[in-house]
Design a protein around this motif. Sequence first.
Motif, PDB file in Angstrom:
ATOM      1  N   ALA A 189       0.829  -1.207   0.000  1.00 43.20           N
ATOM      2  CA  ALA A 189       0.000   0.000   0.000  1.00 43.20           C
ATOM      3  C   ALA A 189       0.861   1.255   0.000  1.00 43.20           C
ATOM      4  O   ALA A 189       0.531   2.257  -0.649  1.00 43.20           O
ATOM      5  N   LEU A 190       1.988   1.201   0.724  1.00 41.77           N
ATOM      6  CA  LEU A 190       2.862   2.362   0.787  1.00 41.77           C
ATOM      7  C   LEU A 190       3.438   2.694  -0.581  1.00 41.77           C
ATOM      8  O   LEU A 190       3.670   3.863  -0.903  1.00 41.77           O
ATOM      9  N   ALA A 191       3.662   1.685  -1.404  1.00 42.69           N
ATOM     10  CA  ALA A 191       4.192   1.918  -2.750  1.00 42.69           C
ATOM     11  C   ALA A 191       3.262   2.815  -3.568  1.00 42.69           C
ATOM     12  O   ALA A 191       3.706   3.513  -4.488  1.00 42.69           O
ATOM     13  N   ASP A 192       1.969   2.815  -3.222  1.00 42.30           N
ATOM     14  CA  ASP A 192       1.025   3.683  -3.921  1.00 42.30           C
ATOM     15  C   ASP A 192       1.335   5.154  -3.694  1.00 42.30           C
ATOM     16  O   ASP A 192       0.904   6.023  -4.462  1.00 42.30           O
ATOM     17  N   ASP A 193       2.068   5.441  -2.593  1.00 39.39           N
ATOM     18  CA  ASP A 193       2.397   6.829  -2.276  1.00 39.39           C
ATOM     19  C   ASP A 193       3.610   7.333  -3.049  1.00 39.39           C
ATOM     20  O   ASP A 193       3.959   8.504  -2.958  1.00 39.39           O
ATOM     21  N   LEU A 206       5.858  11.666  -4.375  1.00 37.70           N
ATOM     22  CA  LEU A 206       7.209  12.195  -4.256  1.00 37.70           C
ATOM     23  C   LEU A 206       7.606  13.036  -5.459  1.00 37.70           C
ATOM     24  O   LEU A 206       8.430  13.926  -5.361  1.00 37.70           O
ATOM     25  N   GLY A 207       7.023  12.726  -6.609  1.00 32.13           N
ATOM     26  CA  GLY A 207       7.372  13.457  -7.816  1.00 32.13           C
ATOM     27  C   GLY A 207       8.815  13.199  -8.215  1.00 32.13           C
ATOM     28  O   GLY A 207       9.459  12.265  -7.763  1.00 32.13           O
ATOM     29  N   ARG A 208       9.314  14.056  -9.052  1.00 30.36           N
ATOM     30  CA  ARG A 208      10.665  13.871  -9.568  1.00 30.36           C
ATOM     31  C   ARG A 208      11.706  14.489  -8.651  1.00 30.36           C
ATOM     32  O   ARG A 208      12.898  14.263  -8.810  1.00 30.36           O
ATOM     33  N   ARG A 254       8.464  -1.926  13.905  1.00 30.88           N
ATOM     34  CA  ARG A 254       9.823  -1.647  13.414  1.00 30.88           C
ATOM     35  C   ARG A 254       9.724  -1.280  11.938  1.00 30.88           C
ATOM     36  O   ARG A 254       9.103  -1.994  11.143  1.00 30.88           O
ATOM     37  N   LEU A 255      10.333  -0.149  11.572  1.00 28.99           N
ATOM     38  CA  LEU A 255      10.273   0.333  10.197  1.00 28.99           C
ATOM     39  C   LEU A 255      11.520  -0.132   9.443  1.00 28.99           C
ATOM     40  O   LEU A 255      12.643   0.241   9.788  1.00 28.99           O
ATOM     41  N   SER A 256      11.303  -0.925   8.430  1.00 26.90           N
ATOM     42  CA  SER A 256      12.399  -1.492   7.644  1.00 26.90           C
ATOM     43  C   SER A 256      12.911  -0.467   6.638  1.00 26.90           C
ATOM     44  O   SER A 256      12.155   0.024   5.794  1.00 26.90           O
ATOM     45  N   GLU A 257      14.198  -0.159   6.703  1.00 26.34           N
ATOM     46  CA  GLU A 257      14.788   0.761   5.726  1.00 26.34           C
ATOM     47  C   GLU A 257      14.659   0.202   4.311  1.00 26.34           C
ATOM     48  O   GLU A 257      14.269   0.908   3.387  1.00 26.34           O
ATOM     49  N   ASP A 258      14.999  -1.081   4.151  1.00 24.66           N
ATOM     50  CA  ASP A 258      14.958  -1.684   2.818  1.00 24.66           C
ATOM     51  C   ASP A 258      13.523  -1.741   2.289  1.00 24.66           C
ATOM     52  O   ASP A 258      13.269  -1.410   1.127  1.00 24.66           O
ATOM     53  N   GLY A 259      12.591  -2.150   3.145  1.00 26.01           N
ATOM     54  CA  GLY A 259      11.204  -2.296   2.703  1.00 26.01           C
ATOM     55  C   GLY A 259      10.568  -0.973   2.335  1.00 26.01           C
ATOM     56  O   GLY A 259       9.982  -0.814   1.261  1.00 26.01           O
ATOM     57  N   ILE A 260      10.690   0.013   3.224  1.00 22.18           N
ATOM     58  CA  ILE A 260      10.064   1.314   2.977  1.00 22.18           C
ATOM     59  C   ILE A 260      10.788   2.057   1.869  1.00 22.18           C
ATOM     60  O   ILE A 260      10.160   2.665   0.990  1.00 22.18           O
ATOM     61  N   GLY A 289      12.374   0.750  -0.614  1.00 23.83           N
ATOM     62  CA  GLY A 289      11.995   0.118  -1.874  1.00 23.83           C
ATOM     63  C   GLY A 289      10.589   0.473  -2.294  1.00 23.83           C
ATOM     64  O   GLY A 289      10.323   0.705  -3.481  1.00 23.83           O
ATOM     65  N   ALA A 290       9.670   0.521  -1.329  1.00 23.79           N
ATOM     66  CA  ALA A 290       8.277   0.838  -1.657  1.00 23.79           C
ATOM     67  C   ALA A 290       8.151   2.255  -2.211  1.00 23.79           C
ATOM     68  O   ALA A 290       7.371   2.514  -3.133  1.00 23.79           O
ATOM     69  N   LEU A 291       8.915   3.192  -1.641  1.00 23.56           N
ATOM     70  CA  LEU A 291       8.823   4.590  -2.065  1.00 23.56           C
ATOM     71  C   LEU A 291       9.837   4.944  -3.147  1.00 23.56           C
ATOM     72  O   LEU A 291       9.753   6.016  -3.752  1.00 23.56           O
ATOM     73  N   GLY A 292      10.794   4.049  -3.376  1.00 26.26           N
ATOM     74  CA  GLY A 292      11.787   4.311  -4.408  1.00 26.26           C
ATOM     75  C   GLY A 292      12.745   5.424  -4.040  1.00 26.26           C
ATOM     76  O   GLY A 292      13.103   6.246  -4.884  1.00 26.26           O
ATOM     77  N   VAL A 293      13.168   5.472  -2.770  1.00 26.97           N
ATOM     78  CA  VAL A 293      14.094   6.508  -2.310  1.00 26.97           C
ATOM     79  C   VAL A 293      15.352   5.867  -1.759  1.00 26.97           C
ATOM     80  O   VAL A 293      15.360   4.691  -1.387  1.00 26.97           O
TER      81      VAL A 293
END
Length: 229
Positions: A7-11, A15-17, A42-48, A50-54
Amino acid sequence: MAEQLTALADDRSLLGRTSTAERVSDILRSRIADGFFPPGTRLSEDGIGGALGVSRNTLREAFRLLTHERLLVHELNRGVFVRVLTVEDVEDIYRTRALVECAVVRGLGEAPYRLDGVAAAVAEGEAASAGTDWKALGTANIHFHRELVALAGSERTDELMRSVFAELRLAFHVVDDPRRLHEPYLVRNRQILQALQDGDKGEAERLLETYLTDSLEGVVEVYRRRVAP
């Protein structure tokens, strides 16, 4: 967590460009405020990331910003977690809410007021109650108070209260009976809206002050039972 990351990947589109740590923190703050990440998660750096592409560095800066806002905590050798509030935290949140929300209502000019957002939040809560979606009802109640604050027309006040309302959501997660906590305030939301529609800001402030006092007592009662001091 897999469902949350999907679901977070939908956000990502938000972020825009020109993605920045501030925009990432805005997204995560909104997700916390909507109950997406419960306290203790616990918030995963890799997971979040990757989901947001940052990048990892961007995400770490966003985590730092939210830690400063008291929404996250960093535990050495364990990672970053959504904060679990104490009773003292809850009391301070409500103290801040009373100072700001009541001052906003008191400082309103002459009626009529622009109440579309407030009315929409009341309707949102009533729809959630009709559908017995108590988590959504808690979110609608937060939206109601956010719209009250927005009546001030102040970006600084809105920004201040965004993190306060996100912290409030963390408090709601501890409540074992969300219906009992939130449902009685539907009528009160409608009463405050009606007072503002009638142009009686004094009555609206009186109702709001009592509302916040009673809500604090209810949340603190739960905290004393369920959260260690």
